[in-house]
Design a protein around this motif. Structure first.
Motif, PDB file in Angstrom:
ATOM      1  N   ILE A   7      -2.617 -16.287  15.572  1.00 12.11           N
ATOM      2  CA  ILE A   7      -3.775 -16.676  16.072  1.00 12.11           C
ATOM      3  C   ILE A   7      -4.348 -15.259  15.651  1.00 12.11           C
ATOM      4  O   ILE A   7      -4.550 -14.482  16.159  1.00 12.11           O
ATOM      5  N   ILE A   8      -6.560 -15.446  15.359  1.00 12.01           N
ATOM      6  CA  ILE A   8      -7.405 -14.275  15.778  1.00 12.01           C
ATOM      7  C   ILE A   8      -7.932 -15.351  16.849  1.00 12.01           C
ATOM      8  O   ILE A   8      -9.050 -16.273  16.565  1.00 12.01           O
ATOM      9  N   ILE A   9      -8.334 -14.411  18.308  1.00 18.35           N
ATOM     10  CA  ILE A   9      -9.447 -14.393  18.367  1.00 18.35           C
ATOM     11  C   ILE A   9     -10.053 -13.997  18.411  1.00 18.35           C
ATOM     12  O   ILE A   9     -10.109 -12.544  18.290  1.00 18.35           O
ATOM     13  N   LEU A  10     -11.818 -14.051  17.817  1.00 13.89           N
ATOM     14  CA  LEU A  10     -13.111 -13.552  17.681  1.00 13.89           C
ATOM     15  C   LEU A  10     -13.767 -13.652  18.035  1.00 13.89           C
ATOM     16  O   LEU A  10     -15.086 -14.781  18.350  1.00 13.89           O
ATOM     17  N   ASP A  11     -15.015 -12.567  17.949  1.00 14.32           N
ATOM     18  CA  ASP A  11     -16.372 -12.345  19.109  1.00 14.32           C
ATOM     19  C   ASP A  11     -17.049 -12.498  17.545  1.00 14.32           C
ATOM     20  O   ASP A  11     -16.280 -12.283  16.586  1.00 14.32           O
ATOM     21  N   VAL A  12     -18.430 -12.844  18.040  1.00 10.92           N
ATOM     22  CA  VAL A  12     -19.669 -12.860  16.971  1.00 10.92           C
ATOM     23  C   VAL A  12     -19.708 -11.975  16.689  1.00 10.92           C
ATOM     24  O   VAL A  12     -20.229 -10.915  15.599  1.00 10.92           O
ATOM     25  N   ILE A  13     -20.048 -10.952  17.933  1.00 11.06           N
ATOM     26  CA  ILE A  13     -20.941 -10.016  17.683  1.00 11.06           C
ATOM     27  C   ILE A  13     -20.477  -8.333  18.143  1.00 11.06           C
ATOM     28  O   ILE A  13     -19.644  -8.485  18.847  1.00 11.06           O
ATOM     29  N   LEU A  14     -19.438  -7.593  16.425  1.00 14.88           N
ATOM     30  CA  LEU A  14     -19.446  -6.654  16.723  1.00 14.88           C
ATOM     31  C   LEU A  14     -20.116  -5.712  15.914  1.00 14.88           C
ATOM     32  O   LEU A  14     -20.354  -5.915  14.755  1.00 14.88           O
ATOM     33  N   PRO A  15     -19.799  -4.103  16.196  1.00 14.26           N
ATOM     34  CA  PRO A  15     -20.025  -3.269  15.441  1.00 14.26           C
ATOM     35  C   PRO A  15     -19.540  -3.318  13.907  1.00 14.26           C
ATOM     36  O   PRO A  15     -18.540  -3.677  13.483  1.00 14.26           O
ATOM     37  N   GLY A  16     -20.335  -3.138  13.489  1.00 20.70           N
ATOM     38  CA  GLY A  16     -19.755  -3.099  11.938  1.00 20.70           C
ATOM     39  C   GLY A  16     -20.290  -4.944  11.108  1.00 20.70           C
ATOM     40  O   GLY A  16     -21.280  -5.312  11.698  1.00 20.70           O
ATOM     41  N   ILE A  17     -19.344  -4.869  10.691  1.00 22.60           N
ATOM     42  CA  ILE A  17     -18.828  -5.988  10.072  1.00 22.60           C
ATOM     43  C   ILE A  17     -18.884  -7.461  11.182  1.00 22.60           C
ATOM     44  O   ILE A  17     -18.014  -7.554  12.059  1.00 22.60           O
ATOM     45  N   LYS A  18     -19.697  -8.462  11.592  1.00 20.39           N
ATOM     46  CA  LYS A  18     -19.831  -8.663  11.921  1.00 20.39           C
ATOM     47  C   LYS A  18     -18.383 -10.483  11.939  1.00 20.39           C
ATOM     48  O   LYS A  18     -18.110 -10.467  10.909  1.00 20.39           O
TER      49      LYS A  18
END
Length: 160
Positions: A88-99
């Motif tokens: 599973i991947i826990i993912l933020d929306v606001i990231l450096p580079g690719i969002k």
């Protein structure tokens, strides 16, 4: 039985420390929990540029028997999703580079990762934000800050 392990300490994509060790399988543990060779550990990839999120979640995840990886950019997240094949991947929306939403869309288009569940963990919580995350293939949305035990419960439910 001996395991041959390479331990890497990675910071922003650079290996800053590497150690190769041979240990007996009976000595292996994650978060103090002995590994059972008959039980395969589930893994979680956290993609967030805020290291405090990782530091807050990692103890609860490892105590629950999960292996945990961390990526600090969208690009690292994509690479690690292919290389580590997390459950599973826990993912933020606001990231450096690719969002984050672009990362999720790329994960869902890739044959090797398209079946990996993606759960967004972000401070963006408007109905439009949640809808946009679902539309790119996420299985759900949690708003920061999150109770680590609640996150663990959601992950277990998603993974079955």
């Amino acid at each position: 039985m001996f395991l041959h392990i390479c331990v890497l300490c990675v910071y922003y994509g650079r290996v800053i420390e590497e150690e190769r060790v041979n240990i007996q399988a009976a000595e292996c543990s994650v978060g103090g929990i002995p590994l059972n060779k008959d039980k395969i550990m589930k893994t979680v990839l956290i993609v967030d540029d805020d290291i405090t999120v990782y530091k807050m979640l990692e103890p609860a995840l490892t105590a629950s028997g999960f292996g945990v990886f961390c990526a600090k950019t969208g690009e690292e997240g994509l690479t690690m999703s292919r290389d580590k094949k997390p459950d599973i991947i826990i993912l933020d929306v606001i990231l450096p580079g690719i969002k984050g939403r672009e990362v999720c869309a790329a994960i869902k288009k890739d044959q090797a990762t398209k079946n990996t569940p993606v759960l967004f963990l972000t401070s963006k919580d408007s109905p439009d934000d949640v809808q946009a995350e679902i539309e790119v293939g996420a299985v759900g949305h949690l708003t920061k800050p999150v109770n680590p035990q609640y996150l663990v419960a959601r992950i277990k439910k998603i993974l079955g």
